[in-house]
Scaffold this motif. Structure first.
Motif, mmCIF file in Angstrom:
data_model
loop_
_atom_site.group_PDB
_atom_site.id
_atom_site.type_symbol
_atom_site.label_atom_id
_atom_site.label_comp_id
_atom_site.label_asym_id
_atom_site.label_seq_id
_atom_site.Cartn_x
_atom_site.Cartn_y
_atom_site.Cartn_z
ATOM 1 N N MET A 39 11.517 -16.092 3.525
ATOM 2 C CA MET A 39 12.506 -16.866 4.290
ATOM 3 C C MET A 39 12.079 -18.323 4.341
ATOM 4 O O MET A 39 10.941 -18.629 4.703
ATOM 5 N N PRO A 40 12.941 -19.268 3.968
ATOM 6 C CA PRO A 40 12.614 -20.685 4.088
ATOM 7 C C PRO A 40 12.796 -21.155 5.524
ATOM 8 O O PRO A 40 12.969 -20.345 6.439
ATOM 9 N N VAL A 41 12.776 -22.473 5.715
ATOM 10 C CA VAL A 41 13.057 -23.037 7.032
ATOM 11 C C VAL A 41 14.334 -22.410 7.574
ATOM 12 O O VAL A 41 15.340 -22.284 6.859
ATOM 13 N N ILE A 42 14.301 -21.978 8.818
ATOM 14 C CA ILE A 42 15.437 -21.281 9.419
ATOM 15 C C ILE A 42 16.665 -22.185 9.396
ATOM 16 O O ILE A 42 16.607 -23.346 9.822
ATOM 17 N N ASN A 43 17.772 -21.649 8.894
ATOM 18 C CA ASN A 43 18.965 -22.473 8.687
ATOM 19 C C ASN A 43 19.442 -23.149 9.963
ATOM 20 O O ASN A 43 19.787 -24.337 9.958
ATOM 21 N N SER A 44 19.491 -22.401 11.062
ATOM 22 C CA SER A 44 19.997 -22.990 12.299
ATOM 23 C C SER A 44 19.061 -24.068 12.831
ATOM 24 O O SER A 44 19.497 -25.020 13.487
ATOM 25 N N ILE A 45 17.766 -23.952 12.522
ATOM 26 C CA ILE A 45 16.830 -25.004 12.913
ATOM 27 C C ILE A 45 16.979 -26.201 11.982
ATOM 28 O O ILE A 45 16.936 -27.360 12.421
ATOM 29 N N ALA A 90 -1.208 -17.870 8.608
ATOM 30 C CA ALA A 90 -0.966 -18.223 7.207
ATOM 31 C C ALA A 90 0.194 -17.417 6.633
ATOM 32 O O ALA A 90 0.993 -17.936 5.832
ATOM 33 N N GLU A 91 0.323 -16.150 7.038
ATOM 34 C CA GLU A 91 1.460 -15.334 6.597
ATOM 35 C C GLU A 91 2.778 -15.900 7.129
ATOM 36 O O GLU A 91 3.783 -15.943 6.408
ATOM 37 N N VAL A 92 2.770 -16.308 8.379
ATOM 38 C CA VAL A 92 3.979 -16.902 8.962
ATOM 39 C C VAL A 92 4.340 -18.179 8.216
ATOM 40 O O VAL A 92 5.509 -18.411 7.866
ATOM 41 N N ALA A 93 3.340 -19.027 7.976
ATOM 42 C CA ALA A 93 3.591 -20.274 7.260
ATOM 43 C C ALA A 93 4.148 -20.002 5.868
ATOM 44 O O ALA A 93 5.086 -20.679 5.413
ATOM 45 N N PHE A 145 6.943 -21.946 14.516
ATOM 46 C CA PHE A 145 6.835 -21.425 15.878
ATOM 47 C C PHE A 145 7.791 -20.245 16.089
ATOM 48 O O PHE A 145 7.418 -19.209 16.648
ATOM 49 N N ALA A 146 9.031 -20.415 15.643
ATOM 50 C CA ALA A 146 10.036 -19.363 15.845
ATOM 51 C C ALA A 146 9.663 -18.079 15.079
ATOM 52 O O ALA A 146 9.735 -16.973 15.623
ATOM 53 N N ARG A 147 9.272 -18.238 13.829
ATOM 54 C CA ARG A 147 8.937 -17.052 13.031
ATOM 55 C C ARG A 147 7.634 -16.407 13.513
ATOM 56 O O ARG A 147 7.465 -15.183 13.384
ATOM 57 N N GLU A 173 8.855 -14.044 16.109
ATOM 58 C CA GLU A 173 9.615 -12.922 15.544
ATOM 59 C C GLU A 173 8.731 -11.981 14.729
ATOM 60 O O GLU A 173 8.960 -10.764 14.724
ATOM 61 N N MET A 174 7.726 -12.508 14.039
ATOM 62 C CA MET A 174 6.853 -11.664 13.218
ATOM 63 C C MET A 174 5.768 -10.987 14.047
ATOM 64 O O MET A 174 5.350 -9.867 13.752
ATOM 65 N N ALA A 175 5.306 -11.652 15.109
ATOM 66 C CA ALA A 175 4.273 -11.047 15.946
ATOM 67 C C ALA A 175 4.836 -9.976 16.862
ATOM 68 O O ALA A 175 4.148 -8.992 17.156
#
Length: 386
Positions: free
Chosen positions: A1-7, A310-313, A376-378, A381-383
């Motif tokens: 997933m790239p940068v969140i579209n709504s963000i 690092a996974e989130v990034a 921050f958002a991901r 959501e991932m954690a």
């Protein structure tokens, strides 16, 4: 997933927030306008709780997810620096002698962007605690917030923070397991001699000559008193003495900074500075007393949380733009107190070419704000997935 579209769609609004913050810098714990701006935005976003007045002007806001679970902490620092801005940008500081020269305006904006998204979507379990911290620049606001009990009060289980990094690839992330930034200490050496006429130095005990000798001897701490492969910085950054060219002054002062990772090395430096000051002072017939002040501890990432970060990034910008083992640096951060209280990780976000941090021409790169907000958002959501 790239940068969140709504963000990503929030970028123009985030730029407005960031530039308002940049025009209105405040220092250390005295952040009434900044904290008021943040609280106003959080209320508009519809977060569930806003707790103000922590560490004087700090804020912790809570957003509840759609199911039970733990609380994850996300932190941004809010304070500026006592620097006269010389950037020449349209949104430059409107307060002479104060400016956002370290990008805390951008860090605050990134967390606000994540807050807006998370309050609208709530695609996570448990809760997120948004930590807006005062006084990172020397005041130790992170320590004060921890001491005032935010980790227990809000049941924060893990915590994450980001710092922008000029002259690193724009939108790339860098982190490392274990120590990532150094402990920072300060030393002060007060020299007392005997002043007199500059034409008759034999009647004086010259503290300036002693100061020069002490400053030179201090260099041997790094070169001769510790193992060459252990990171250590000891820098004399101030020497003050004298008022006129024909007067030998009665006193002199040296000051500087120490950066370490190992408490054993830290203890050695404190001891050697006192020994060198006293010994050199005696050899010049003056008194030299060292005062050693311990500051922020080393910033140490939890290894598992650094791997997760690092996974989130990589989820946001792609694995090729993430360096998970970037190594450590000798700068310091009071996010260290939060990492001492809870496991978590600190990351750097590349901001592209430009003036370095703490430079009067520095300005945060607005293009990377959606990247940081998406991280921050991901992370939430991932954690804490539903």
């Amino acid at each position: 997933m790239p940068v969140i579209n709504s963000i990503a769609a929030l970028e123009p609004e985030m730029r407005e927030w960031r530039r308002w913050l940049h025009r209105n810098p405040e220092l250390q714990f005295d952040l009434p306008k900044t904290a008021g701006f943040v609280a106003e935005k959080l209320r508009a976003f519809g977060v569930d709780e806003i707790h103000e007045g922590i560490a004087q002007t700090g804020i912790v806001a809570i957003i509840k997810g759609r199911g039970p679970g733990p609380t994850i902490g996300l932190r941004a620092d809010m304070d500026a620096l006592p620097i006269h801005e010389a950037s020449g940008v349209e949104h430059a500081s409107e307060t002479p002698g104060k400016m956002h020269a370290c990008g805390h305006d951008g860090h605050t904006t990134m967390l606000l962007g994540a807050a807006k998204y998370l309050a609208e979507t709530r695609n996570f379990s448990g809760r997120v605690a948004l930590i807006f911290q005062p006084a990172e620049e020397g005041g130790g606001g992170g320590e004060v917030m921890v001491r005032e009990g935010i980790m227990d009060r809000f049941e924060i289980a893990q915590v994450y923070g980001i710092h922008n990094a000029p002259n690193f690839a724009e939108g790339a992330f860098y982190t490392t397991p274990g120590p990532i930034m150094a402990a920072v200490d300060t030393f002060h050496i007060d020299i007392t001699g005997k002043g007199g006429h500059g034409a008759m130095p034999h009647e004086t005990r010259d503290p300036i000559v002693a100061a020069l000798g002490i400053g030179q001897a201090i260099q041997t701490i790094v070169s001769r008193n510790h193992y060459a492969l252990d990171e250590l910085v000891v820098s004399v950054t101030q020497i003050h003495a004298g008022t006129a060219d024909n007067i030998v002054p009665g006193t002199a002062y040296l000051g500087g900074t120490v950066r370490t990772f190992d408490p054993v090395v830290q203890d050695m430096v404190e001891r050697r500075l006192s020994e060198i000051a006293a010994g050199q002072g005696a050899s010049y017939g003056v008194s030299a007393i060292c005062r050693y002040e311990r500051g922020y501890p080393a910033t140490v990432n939890d290894a598992e949380r650094a791997r997760f970060a690092a996974e989130v990034a990589a989820d946001v910008v792609g694995a090729a733009r993430v360096t998970p083992d970037a190594g450590r640096e000798m700068g310091a951060e009071d996010f260290s107190y939060m990492l001492n209280a809870r496991p978590g990780a600190y990351l750097f976000l590349g901001a592209g070419p430009g003036p370095v941090l703490h430079h009067p021409e520095y300005d945060f790169n607005d293009a990377v704000a959606p990247v940081g907000a998406s991280f921050f958002a991901r992370a939430v959501e991932m954690a804490q997935p539903l």
